[in-house]
Write a protein that holds these residues in place. Structure first.
Motif, mmCIF file in Angstrom:
data_model
loop_
_atom_site.group_PDB
_atom_site.id
_atom_site.type_symbol
_atom_site.label_atom_id
_atom_site.label_comp_id
_atom_site.label_asym_id
_atom_site.label_seq_id
_atom_site.Cartn_x
_atom_site.Cartn_y
_atom_site.Cartn_z
ATOM 1 N N LYS A 80 0.871 -1.247 0.050
ATOM 2 C CA LYS A 80 0.060 -0.080 0.070
ATOM 3 C C LYS A 80 1.008 1.259 0.033
ATOM 4 O O LYS A 80 1.843 1.236 0.628
ATOM 5 C CB LYS A 80 -0.962 0.157 1.275
ATOM 6 C CG LYS A 80 -1.994 -1.078 1.197
ATOM 7 C CD LYS A 80 -3.011 -0.845 2.370
ATOM 8 C CE LYS A 80 -3.684 0.294 2.220
ATOM 9 N NZ LYS A 80 -4.445 0.621 3.566
ATOM 10 N N ASP A 98 -1.566 -2.228 -3.633
ATOM 11 C CA ASP A 98 -1.906 -1.287 -4.664
ATOM 12 C C ASP A 98 -1.632 -2.072 -6.094
ATOM 13 O O ASP A 98 -0.697 -3.003 -5.912
ATOM 14 C CB ASP A 98 -0.945 -0.008 -4.616
ATOM 15 C CG ASP A 98 -1.464 0.767 -3.342
ATOM 16 O OD1 ASP A 98 -2.576 0.535 -2.783
ATOM 17 O OD2 ASP A 98 -0.782 1.836 -3.375
ATOM 18 N N LYS A 99 -2.445 -1.558 -7.061
ATOM 19 C CA LYS A 99 -1.978 -2.274 -8.426
ATOM 20 C C LYS A 99 -1.463 -1.444 -9.283
ATOM 21 O O LYS A 99 -1.784 -0.190 -9.533
ATOM 22 C CB LYS A 99 -3.510 -2.760 -8.731
ATOM 23 C CG LYS A 99 -3.630 -3.064 -10.166
ATOM 24 C CD LYS A 99 -4.947 -3.855 -10.574
ATOM 25 C CE LYS A 99 -5.849 -2.679 -10.751
ATOM 26 N NZ LYS A 99 -5.747 -1.870 -12.247
ATOM 27 N N ALA A 141 -7.853 -4.911 -3.146
ATOM 28 C CA ALA A 141 -7.893 -3.592 -2.898
ATOM 29 C C ALA A 141 -8.041 -3.260 -1.412
ATOM 30 O O ALA A 141 -8.704 -3.697 -0.707
ATOM 31 C CB ALA A 141 -9.043 -2.965 -3.668
ATOM 32 N N THR A 183 -7.241 -6.316 -7.873
ATOM 33 C CA THR A 183 -8.695 -5.906 -7.728
ATOM 34 C C THR A 183 -9.251 -6.259 -6.553
ATOM 35 O O THR A 183 -9.685 -5.610 -5.529
ATOM 36 C CB THR A 183 -9.355 -5.819 -9.003
ATOM 37 O OG1 THR A 183 -8.509 -4.998 -9.989
ATOM 38 C CG2 THR A 183 -10.597 -4.888 -8.622
#
Length: 267
Positions: free
Chosen positions: A132, A214-215, A210, A207
């Motif tokens: 994150k 983080d993507k 989430a 996803t």
């Protein structure tokens, strides 16, 4: 007089029997029962072997299928697709197989453990999962080669590993992962736990996680899109239910659920 008494007793017995039978519940298991089996008498346990990346979507679809088929229980075995094919080859009993790539489904067909023609129901592509806030500042696929960066990928025989290798080849980039995992969820777990700075997973996995990771999307992933085929397993213990489940996944509800976390459409 004896004859009259006997006749009267018989009539009384018949009357009592008729009244008694009217108080008993119907022998039809579907009558007035919310837990009755689905139409056609379908009931029992349906076993689905599915790629690990399908966990969230298939868990939701399993519940929806059970709701539409009272008396049916859907159980899942989520692993890397190559591991699932190996289990089928070794005689494991299952009703449905959903692979994260065509290669492993083709092997299952060649090995004679699939009944009928598999159908592609979804597509998926890679993304980079990072901690994150992306503290290492990873923005591109090439950034994964930075010195001191702990990167985790899937093993090459697993669909997500095969896709990773394809991106490496097309971009002429060589990664030096600290570990290679047997399924995509293990890669994601290492990023979530802090054991890895970054991991190559599917868009759908990042996803669904989430808030935990983080993507980071990268354009090169479009060159390594995986197709997801589904099929009924040969000699499936619940062959009729297996066909109904595959049709359900291929139908409108299946497409809608898969799209929620980023799966692309199938055929």
């Amino acid at each position: 007089m004896k004859k009259l008494a006997l006749v009267g007793a018989a009539a009384l017995a018949l009357f009592a029997s008729a009244c008694s039978s009217g108080d008993q519940p119907s022998s039809n298991p579907g009558a007035g029962s919310a837990s009755a089996p689905a139409p056609g008498g379908a009931s029992g346990t349906l076993t689905v072997f599915a790629a690990a990346s399908l966990t969230e979507s298939f868990n939701a679809l399993g519940k929806q299928f059970e709701a539409a088929h009272p008396g049916v229980k859907v159980t899942f075995d989520y692993e890397g697709s190559s591991s699932l094919v190996q289990k089928l080859d070794n005689g494991a009993k299952a009703d449905v197989f959903a692979s994260a790539d065509q290669k492993n489904m083709d092997k299952a067909v060649q090995d004679g453990v699939i009944d009928g023609q598999p159908t592609v129901f979804a597509t998926n592509k890679l993304a980079i999962a990072v901690a994150k806030g992306n503290p290492k500042g990873i923005k591109t696929f090439a950034d994964l080669t930075k010195p001191g960066l702990n990167v985790v990928v899937c093993a090459q025989q697993v669909p997500c590993g095969s896709a990773t290798q394809k991106v490496e080849q097309t971009t002429k980039t060589t990664l030096k992962p600290v570990s290679e995992e047997t399924n995509v969820k293990q890669v994601l777990a290492k990023v979530q736990s802090g054991d890895a700075d970054a991991g190559l997973v599917y868009v759908t996995d990042a996803t669904s996680a989430a808030g935990k990771v983080d993507k980071v999307d990268f354009p090169e992933s479009s060159g390594a899109v995986n197709q997801y085929p589904i099929a009924v397993v040969k000699n499936a213990p619940q062959a009729a239910l297996a066909k109904q489940f595959t049709d359900f996944v291929l139908g409108a509800q299946g497409k809608a659920e898969l799209a929620k976390i980023g799966f692309g459409p199938g055929k």
